[in-house]
Design a protein around this motif. Sequence first.
Motif, mmCIF file in Angstrom:
data_model
loop_
_atom_site.group_PDB
_atom_site.id
_atom_site.type_symbol
_atom_site.label_atom_id
_atom_site.label_comp_id
_atom_site.label_asym_id
_atom_site.label_seq_id
_atom_site.Cartn_x
_atom_site.Cartn_y
_atom_site.Cartn_z
ATOM 1 N N PRO A 63 -34.594 -36.633 -26.182
ATOM 2 C CA PRO A 63 -35.264 -35.930 -25.617
ATOM 3 C C PRO A 63 -35.271 -35.809 -24.239
ATOM 4 C CG PRO A 63 -36.243 -37.977 -26.618
ATOM 5 C CD PRO A 63 -34.943 -38.026 -26.784
ATOM 6 N N SER A 64 -36.299 -34.783 -23.576
ATOM 7 C CA SER A 64 -35.982 -34.555 -22.210
ATOM 8 C C SER A 64 -36.395 -35.845 -21.293
ATOM 9 C CB SER A 64 -37.118 -33.464 -21.908
ATOM 10 O OG SER A 64 -36.950 -33.354 -20.477
ATOM 11 N N GLY A 65 -35.721 -36.198 -20.284
ATOM 12 C CA GLY A 65 -35.787 -37.395 -19.454
ATOM 13 C C GLY A 65 -35.419 -38.627 -19.940
ATOM 14 N N ALA A 66 -34.777 -38.488 -20.977
ATOM 15 C CA ALA A 66 -34.014 -39.778 -21.745
ATOM 16 C C ALA A 66 -32.959 -40.400 -20.846
ATOM 17 C CB ALA A 66 -33.427 -39.340 -22.860
ATOM 18 N N GLY A 67 -32.309 -39.540 -19.879
ATOM 19 C CA GLY A 67 -31.257 -40.097 -19.420
ATOM 20 C C GLY A 67 -29.935 -39.567 -19.393
ATOM 21 N N LYS A 68 -29.770 -38.321 -20.128
ATOM 22 C CA LYS A 68 -28.382 -37.767 -20.455
ATOM 23 C C LYS A 68 -27.815 -37.184 -19.523
ATOM 24 C CE LYS A 68 -30.625 -34.616 -22.987
ATOM 25 N NZ LYS A 68 -32.011 -34.938 -23.114
ATOM 26 N N SER A 69 -28.366 -36.526 -18.414
ATOM 27 C CA SER A 69 -27.611 -36.175 -17.149
ATOM 28 C C SER A 69 -27.291 -37.322 -16.242
ATOM 29 C CB SER A 69 -28.738 -35.105 -16.560
ATOM 30 O OG SER A 69 -28.825 -34.026 -17.410
ATOM 31 N N THR A 70 -27.962 -38.220 -16.214
ATOM 32 C CA THR A 70 -27.794 -39.550 -15.409
ATOM 33 C C THR A 70 -26.463 -39.889 -16.071
ATOM 34 O OG1 THR A 70 -30.181 -39.764 -15.287
ATOM 35 C CG2 THR A 70 -28.931 -41.502 -14.626
ATOM 36 N N LEU A 104 -37.887 -47.725 -11.369
ATOM 37 C CA LEU A 104 -37.536 -47.047 -12.719
ATOM 38 C C LEU A 104 -36.148 -47.050 -13.384
ATOM 39 C CD1 LEU A 104 -39.176 -44.890 -14.780
ATOM 40 C CD2 LEU A 104 -38.024 -43.264 -13.512
ATOM 41 N N THR A 163 -33.646 -43.826 -5.129
ATOM 42 C CA THR A 163 -34.866 -43.626 -4.526
ATOM 43 C C THR A 163 -36.084 -44.124 -5.272
ATOM 44 O OG1 THR A 163 -34.538 -41.535 -5.724
ATOM 45 C CG2 THR A 163 -34.057 -41.383 -3.493
ATOM 46 N N ARG A 164 -35.820 -44.442 -6.571
ATOM 47 C CA ARG A 164 -36.916 -44.878 -7.581
ATOM 48 C C ARG A 164 -36.420 -46.269 -8.113
ATOM 49 N NH1 ARG A 164 -38.205 -39.843 -11.165
ATOM 50 N NH2 ARG A 164 -39.799 -41.141 -12.362
ATOM 51 N N GLN A 215 -25.717 -27.486 -16.115
ATOM 52 C CA GLN A 215 -26.704 -26.908 -16.558
ATOM 53 C C GLN A 215 -26.973 -25.534 -15.856
ATOM 54 O OE1 GLN A 215 -30.693 -28.418 -17.322
ATOM 55 N NE2 GLN A 215 -29.822 -29.921 -18.655
ATOM 56 N N TYR A 250 -32.051 -44.878 -10.201
ATOM 57 C CA TYR A 250 -32.036 -44.114 -8.920
ATOM 58 C C TYR A 250 -32.300 -44.879 -7.769
ATOM 59 C CZ TYR A 250 -30.557 -39.929 -11.476
ATOM 60 O OH TYR A 250 -29.975 -39.118 -12.237
ATOM 61 N N HIS A 260 -28.335 -29.694 -26.277
ATOM 62 C CA HIS A 260 -29.733 -29.284 -26.655
ATOM 63 C C HIS A 260 -29.890 -28.524 -27.845
ATOM 64 C CE1 HIS A 260 -31.410 -30.637 -22.785
ATOM 65 N NE2 HIS A 260 -30.003 -30.211 -22.221
ATOM 66 N N VAL A 271 -33.400 -46.173 -15.312
ATOM 67 C CA VAL A 271 -33.298 -44.890 -16.247
ATOM 68 C C VAL A 271 -32.386 -45.213 -17.159
ATOM 69 C CG1 VAL A 271 -32.518 -42.545 -15.981
ATOM 70 C CG2 VAL A 271 -33.662 -43.521 -14.219
ATOM 71 N N SER A 296 -30.323 -36.921 -2.616
ATOM 72 C CA SER A 296 -31.403 -37.054 -3.606
ATOM 73 C C SER A 296 -32.788 -37.397 -2.759
ATOM 74 C CB SER A 296 -31.008 -37.993 -4.884
ATOM 75 O OG SER A 296 -30.778 -39.085 -4.381
HETATM 76 N N1 LIG Z 1 -31.980 -37.696 -8.497
HETATM 77 C C1 LIG Z 1 -33.011 -38.390 -9.031
HETATM 78 N N2 LIG Z 1 -33.814 -39.280 -8.524
HETATM 79 C C2 LIG Z 1 -34.823 -40.100 -9.111
HETATM 80 N N3 LIG Z 1 -34.910 -40.107 -10.334
HETATM 81 C C3 LIG Z 1 -34.574 -39.133 -11.146
HETATM 82 C C4 LIG Z 1 -33.470 -38.294 -10.397
HETATM 83 N N4 LIG Z 1 -32.739 -37.536 -11.394
HETATM 84 C C5 LIG Z 1 -33.581 -37.873 -12.451
HETATM 85 N N5 LIG Z 1 -34.228 -38.835 -12.378
HETATM 86 C C6 LIG Z 1 -35.165 -39.432 -13.409
HETATM 87 O O1 LIG Z 1 -34.403 -40.213 -14.383
HETATM 88 C C7 LIG Z 1 -34.861 -39.833 -15.655
HETATM 89 C C8 LIG Z 1 -33.886 -39.441 -16.640
HETATM 90 O O2 LIG Z 1 -33.244 -38.089 -16.024
HETATM 91 P P1 LIG Z 1 -32.154 -37.172 -16.731
HETATM 92 O O3 LIG Z 1 -32.082 -36.272 -15.842
HETATM 93 O O4 LIG Z 1 -30.925 -38.034 -16.835
HETATM 94 O O5 LIG Z 1 -32.879 -36.816 -18.378
HETATM 95 P P2 LIG Z 1 -32.076 -35.787 -19.102
HETATM 96 O O6 LIG Z 1 -32.201 -36.545 -20.466
HETATM 97 O O7 LIG Z 1 -30.967 -35.260 -18.757
HETATM 98 O O8 LIG Z 1 -33.157 -34.619 -19.403
HETATM 99 P P3 LIG Z 1 -33.283 -33.432 -19.569
HETATM 100 O O9 LIG Z 1 -32.598 -33.095 -21.096
HETATM 101 O O10 LIG Z 1 -34.530 -32.668 -19.429
HETATM 102 O O11 LIG Z 1 -32.052 -32.652 -18.610
HETATM 103 C C9 LIG Z 1 -36.180 -39.083 -15.740
HETATM 104 O O12 LIG Z 1 -37.095 -39.865 -15.786
HETATM 105 C C10 LIG Z 1 -35.865 -38.496 -14.368
HETATM 106 O O13 LIG Z 1 -37.295 -38.312 -13.788
#
Ligand SMILES: Nc1ncnc2c1ncn2[C@@H]1O[C@H](COP(=O)(O)OP(=O)(O)OP(=O)(O)O)[C@@H](O)[C@H]1O
Length: 592
Positions: free
Chosen positions: A386-393, A365, A361-362, A433, A359, A545, A367, A125
């Motif tokens: 919502p998008s960016g909430a942290g689900k994929s994390t 923030l 790298t950030r 996805q 993360y 979704h 997450v 990443s």
């Molecule tokens: N590899 C990464 N490095 C740094 N920040 C990340 C990384 N992947 C995701 N993020 C940040 O972490 C936060 C959560 O992201 P995540 O992908 O978990 O959201 P999500 O709920 O799955 O969104 P979506 O529904 O759009 O897929 C976001 O602010 C995103 O910018």
Amino acid sequence: MAKRKKESDLPKVKLNKENLKKSLRLFSYIGPHKWKLIIGMIFLGFTGLTALLFPKLMGDLIETADFNADEINRMGLILLGLFTAQAVFSFFRVVLFVNVTENMLSAIRQDTYNTLVKMPMQFFSSRRVSELNSRVAADISQIQDTFTTGIAEFLRQMIIVIGGITALFFTSVKLSLLMLATIPIFAIVAVFFGKFIKKLSKETQDKVADSNTIVGESLQGIANVKAFTNEAFEMLRYKFAVNDIKKIAIKGGLARGAFSSFIIFCIFGAIVLLVWYAVKLQNVGELTQSELITFILYTIFVGASIGGLPIQYAQIQKAIGATERVFDLIDEEPEVIIENSTPQPIHGKLSFKNLKFAYPTRPELTVLKNISFEAKEGETVAIVGPSGAGKSTIASLILRFYEPQDGQMLLDDVPASEFTLHDLRSQMAIVPQDILLFGGTIKENIAYGKPEASNEEILEAAKKANAHEFIMSFPEQYETIVGERGVQLSGGQRQRVAIARAVLKNPVILILDEATSSLDSESEKLVQDALDKLMQGRTSFVIAHRLSTIKNAEQILVLEDGEIIERGTHADLLEKENGLYHKLIQLQMELN
Ligand SMILES: Nc1ncnc2c1ncn2[C@@H]1O[C@H](COP(=O)(O)OP(=O)(O)OP(=O)(O)O)[C@@H](O)[C@H]1O
């Protein structure tokens, strides 16, 4: 546009003790082939020495003009033997050097790839993979060139320069001194012009790159260019860029022209000066005809070798930089993946306890903030928000792609860290996805879930994933090549191949990261049906979704800004009229 790195782009490094020591590590890869290198080096020495003997013997041959025919033939034969020997030495030198280098490089390539594949997600990443890939390729081919020819040429030329200058002094001290006196003039002018020309050519390269960016950007975004009727604007932008290239390149041409005419003038000047002085020496009996020939040949040899040295030296400098970078990569800390033939079994209970994550790298923030939940064996847990909430994390953390900063994940009430990564991941599967299908056959793509699977198992998995029918409709059926060079599958078909892959893996824990792009209702039904079958009897996490797909989940976690703000079943959550879930459901209904 990802720019492919070329060897010529590689930086040169200043040679010092430290990087030389690092580069010597290359020799550890030579291992059992060391003797080939040693014999190759001996042959290289012989090639240098035979080359040095050549001008002397040529001079001697000319001297035999005054003797009898036998003497002339004898000298001719000696020379024939000499260059035959030289040709043989060269052949074996090249063959041995290539052999050693290729053996060494295949081990380095393997080590580099092994390290890369085992690096943690965090490593990828923070780097652009395409850049990394082309850099490693350029670095390795630089090492290859330098080892097969660069070093050998450098050493051979050094032998000729040192040996040749010594021989020149033995032939005529006065002429040698005169010749050496001309070298500084050449050197100063060459350095001065060289720097200037290099600066200009770097500027030209930069400008060419700028103009390529314009072409790349505008063609990639051609729809935008046309929609904004900006063709004229783009043409003008490109015209300025192209004009810049032209101006600098023409200036470079002037400098190069001046340099080459100066060099021609100097070379011919020096030749005339030397021959004039040599004839004078001959005239007073200080130099014989044959000595003059020998001298001229040595001068040509030494001159050509001196001319070649900077190129070889630069190549070695680049290779040392490349070696350092390759070893820096090989020395990176990979993930500890211990493969057990019988993994420590997990039953499927999974919980997060006050888990906090940012993360790497950030780091600023956060997450996920204080996430706690428990999924019982065989349960389906849906994660919405919502998008960016942290689900994929959350999905990435379940797979232990990253480690949380605080709190922990437990599997069957045991901290996840007590399982090896292999034990854990070999009992999990994800249908992501963005589904990546490799450029092989459909069969190979399904078998990625279990490389040792039999044909029957693959067929069975495809049937369960509702993929069998569409696969059979292709002329090549399971042997159909997918991806760039084969059939492009539709979104729904790709998903079903990915589901078949997961079915084959037969995981205890399943993660479904639902695709955001909607499918047509027929395709969606097939996919949903396949997923329902796949989820049966496993602990499943569904990042949803389309909310209609999770009505039957035992638990729904509603995530916002990295926090679980609501939880419960579909019915529970619907009751909370001011809740986010209620709002999301309503919004989706309105959209539909
Ligand atoms: N590899 C990464 N490095 C740094 N920040 C990340 C990384 N992947 C995701 N993020 C940040 O972490 C936060 C959560 O992201 P995540 O992908 O978990 O959201 P999500 O709920 O799955 O969104 P979506 O529904 O759009 O897929 C976001 O602010 C995103 O910018």
